[in-house]
Design an enzyme around this catalytic site. Sequence first.
Site, PDB file in Angstrom:
ATOM      1  N   LYS A   1      24.013  42.916  86.650  1.00  0.00           N
ATOM      2  CA  LYS A   1      24.817  41.701  86.559  1.00  0.00           C
ATOM      3  C   LYS A   1      25.565  41.682  85.324  1.00  0.00           C
ATOM      4  O   LYS A   1      25.378  42.482  84.479  1.00  0.00           O
ATOM      5  CB  LYS A   1      23.814  40.574  86.551  1.00  0.00           C
ATOM      6  CG  LYS A   1      23.045  40.401  87.704  1.00  0.00           C
ATOM      7  CD  LYS A   1      23.988  39.912  88.915  1.00  0.00           C
ATOM      8  CE  LYS A   1      23.074  39.947  90.195  1.00  0.00           C
ATOM      9  NZ  LYS A   1      23.033  40.710  91.193  1.00  0.00           N
TER      10      LYS A   1
ATOM     11  N   SER B   1      26.910  42.454  95.006  1.00  0.00           N
ATOM     12  CA  SER B   1      27.114  41.223  94.061  1.00  0.00           C
ATOM     13  C   SER B   1      27.977  41.381  92.991  1.00  0.00           C
ATOM     14  O   SER B   1      28.186  40.505  92.171  1.00  0.00           O
ATOM     15  CB  SER B   1      25.501  40.685  93.446  1.00  0.00           C
ATOM     16  OG  SER B   1      25.290  41.748  92.649  1.00  0.00           O
TER      17      SER B   1
END
Lengths: 252, 197
Positions: free
Chosen positions: A143, A90
């Site tokens: 993230k 991701s």
Amino acid sequence: EPKSLRLSETRFPKQRRNPFFVKRPPFPSPPHRRLPSLGSRSSSEIKCRKLIMGKWSAMWLFTRKSVTGALFGLTISDRYGSIVPVTGSSMHPTFSACDARFPGYLKADVVLVEKFCLEKYKFSHGDVITFKSPTDHKQTFVKRLIALPGDWVQVPESSEILKIPEGHCWVEGDNAACSLDSRSFGFVCSSGFDSREGDTCDLATPTNKPSGKKEGYRENFTALIYFVTDYLLFQARFIQLLNLHLPFASRP
Amino acid sequence: MSTAGSRIASFLRGAAARFGKVPWREIREDAFERAALVLKAACFVHVVNAYVVGIAFVRPSSTVRGPSMLPTINLTGDVVAVERVSPRWGSLAVGDVVILLSPENPRKTVAKRVLGLEGDAVTFVIDPARGSAFQTVVVVLVYLLQVPEGHVWVQGDNIYSSRDSRQFGPVPYGLIQGRAFCKVWPPEAVGLIGQKL
């Protein structure tokens, strides 16, 4: 000339100081009936005893050293920083996409994470952070921080504009196509931050990755670290997600 | 003057000789050993505090709302023993008093009681003072919701003045730092913290 001792040893000789080096009682002497082989048996007994004691003391020393090392390692990784691999796709251009299962795990980027930021909880936009997943506290996500408390954020591919509540933030992965982030689970609580990732290393940038510093990163690592691993990122804090903006009734 | 000068010179020579005779290496090794021992003790204390059991001082919040965990926790604050094994192991139960990081301010830790785990249905009244018998028209809004996955519902024992999940919603499980199972100070309040109000 006399062997140089430590200052403390002149007063407290080593054997007396260490309570575990006690003199073991001698083996019981063999009964008189077995007199013919007394000499060889007693010498073999002596050798056996020395071997066993030597092994035990070596093992004990090893155990002590490893427990000490484990204590140090745990404390440092809890409070100051540690080195962790990053798996998953991701954050693709920033970290190479790799599997979490065994063979892919070996190609994972290894990052340096720092926890000094957890004292004041001061982050900047663009910091890469790691956090505990809000839906499963055993999983850790990595993230990028997009918006801080008090900011207004527009949810991508939607026309909602949300204000980030106090104590929360908005995270998104760099690889927007396959990233489970705030677009799916909403705001993330700053209290759950684990550590922060810092700047990427310029010297060890392979050809297929973007090189150069990214805006908003803080440079927190020393030059020595550059030679240890390929990518050094400071692992962020655990971010915890709190779905304040979604109505409770709609959650499954 | 010359005798004073020569005396100073001889004193300095003697001092240099004495300086050389001091067992510097042994002193240095001894110092390192003791410093290492202190470091080891500090790491041991940290590991025990973070992974086994720790001590926390619970005091009432300084907001106008007042103490949120009466009567379990005293008005002026109690020192509680907090065990860290249950949250990691996942063996928290409804009715446990937990210490958690506040979702509104990550630098604040609060003590609350768990009233619902993930998947439970929780009933709560936002403003219990409204439901007073002195009012002719009693309007009590009762909410019912299901705690989402990975979250817990926490409430203070003193629902009249407690800022808890009724205000900031269900709290992610990872924010829980430990379970307060025993009060250790003041001496007259020593005892286990029960599972119900």
